[in-house]
Design a protein around this motif. Structure first.
Motif, short mmCIF file in Angstrom:
data_model
loop_
_atom_site.label_atom_id
_atom_site.label_comp_id
_atom_site.label_asym_id
_atom_site.label_seq_id
_atom_site.Cartn_x
_atom_site.Cartn_y
_atom_site.Cartn_z
N GLN A 1 0.82 -1.22 0.00
CA GLN A 1 0.00 0.00 0.00
C GLN A 1 0.85 1.27 0.00
O GLN A 1 0.50 2.26 -0.65
CB GLN A 1 -0.91 -0.03 1.23
CG GLN A 1 -1.79 1.17 1.38
CD GLN A 1 -2.67 1.10 2.64
OE1 GLN A 1 -2.58 0.17 3.43
NE2 GLN A 1 -3.50 2.10 2.80
N GLU A 2 1.97 1.25 0.72
CA GLU A 2 2.82 2.44 0.82
C GLU A 2 3.25 2.95 -0.55
O GLU A 2 3.34 4.16 -0.77
CB GLU A 2 4.09 2.12 1.64
CG GLU A 2 3.84 1.94 3.13
CD GLU A 2 3.45 0.50 3.53
OE1 GLU A 2 3.55 0.17 4.72
OE2 GLU A 2 3.05 -0.31 2.65
N TRP A 3 3.51 2.03 -1.49
CA TRP A 3 3.97 2.43 -2.82
C TRP A 3 2.91 3.19 -3.61
O TRP A 3 3.23 3.87 -4.59
CB TRP A 3 4.41 1.22 -3.65
CG TRP A 3 5.73 0.64 -3.23
CD1 TRP A 3 5.96 -0.63 -2.79
CD2 TRP A 3 7.00 1.29 -3.23
NE1 TRP A 3 7.30 -0.79 -2.51
CE2 TRP A 3 7.95 0.37 -2.77
CE3 TRP A 3 7.42 2.58 -3.57
CZ2 TRP A 3 9.30 0.69 -2.64
CZ3 TRP A 3 8.76 2.90 -3.43
CH2 TRP A 3 9.69 1.96 -2.97
N LEU A 4 1.64 3.08 -3.20
CA LEU A 4 0.58 3.78 -3.92
C LEU A 4 0.01 4.95 -3.14
O LEU A 4 -0.40 5.94 -3.73
CB LEU A 4 -0.54 2.80 -4.28
CG LEU A 4 -0.10 1.84 -5.38
CD1 LEU A 4 0.03 0.44 -4.88
CD2 LEU A 4 -1.00 1.96 -6.57
N ASP A 5 -0.03 4.83 -1.81
CA ASP A 5 -0.76 5.81 -1.01
C ASP A 5 0.09 6.90 -0.36
O ASP A 5 -0.44 7.90 0.10
CB ASP A 5 -1.59 5.09 0.06
CG ASP A 5 -2.70 4.25 -0.58
OD1 ASP A 5 -2.97 4.44 -1.78
OD2 ASP A 5 -3.28 3.41 0.13
N ILE A 6 1.40 6.72 -0.27
CA ILE A 6 2.27 7.79 0.24
C ILE A 6 2.69 8.63 -0.96
O ILE A 6 3.35 8.11 -1.87
CB ILE A 6 3.50 7.22 0.98
CG1 ILE A 6 3.07 6.38 2.19
CG2 ILE A 6 4.44 8.35 1.39
CD1 ILE A 6 4.22 5.68 2.91
N PRO A 7 2.29 9.90 -0.99
CA PRO A 7 2.52 10.71 -2.20
C PRO A 7 3.94 10.70 -2.75
O PRO A 7 4.13 10.54 -3.95
CB PRO A 7 2.10 12.12 -1.75
CG PRO A 7 1.07 11.87 -0.69
CD PRO A 7 1.55 10.63 0.05
#
Length: 169
Positions: free
Chosen positions: A106-112
């Motif tokens: 998720q971090e790769w998509l949701d952290i700008p």
């Protein structure tokens, strides 16, 4: 060497030599847990063969997004960010023989400042001596894919991925 008959013609298959394997193994041993060491190792191997190919064939200025901090990222999530021209790619390596889906933390998509334009599905097969890029997806495709709250990943099935890497360049 890899037997080319077992690959799709659009797959990018890069040979893996023993020196690269040994170097990646040594570099990965400094990390914390056994699972993060293995994650680090797979990422080191994928990066060690993909980045030189990318620099030689596509963009000589391509480089990892976070030079030193990358090792810290591998403690938490799988994947390597690469800056190329005006785009960002994330390599998502896996040793799985089952290429039915691409799972991205998720971090790769949701952290700008982590999010990328493209996410590349990479199979690492140390025993057979190859790294294979077998598909990729855009940020938008993954965001519209299946989200698993349990392991905090977005996923797409293999038939939802773009199979021809040449279309990316």
């Amino acid at each position: 060497t890899a037997n080319s008959t077992m690959f799709n013609p659009t797959d990018l298959v890069l040979e893996l030599d023993q020196a690269t394997i040994d170097r990646a193994w040594l570099q990965s041993q400094a990390t914390g847990s056994a699972s993060s060491r293995w994650q680090n190792y797979l990422n080191q191997v994928a990066l060690a063969v993909f980045l030189p190919w990318l620099q030689a064939e596509v963009d000589a200025t391509a480089k990892t997004q976070w030079q030193q901090a990358q090792v810290d990222v591998w403690e938490v999530v799988n994947g390597t960010a690469i800056a190329i021209k005006d785009a960002k790619l994330v390599l998502i390596p896996s040793e799985a023989d089952d290429l039915s889906e691409l799972r991205v933390a998720q971090e790769w998509l949701d952290i700008p400042n982590w999010s990328a334009d493209y996410y590349l599905a990479v199979q690492v097969n140390v025993d057979e001596g190859y790294v294979r890029v077998w598909g990729y997806a855009t940020h938008q495709q993954l965001k519209q894919g299946n989200f698993d709250a349990g392991d905090r990943t977005y996923s797409l099935t293999d038939d939802q991925l773009i199979g021809d890497l040449n279309a990316l360049w």
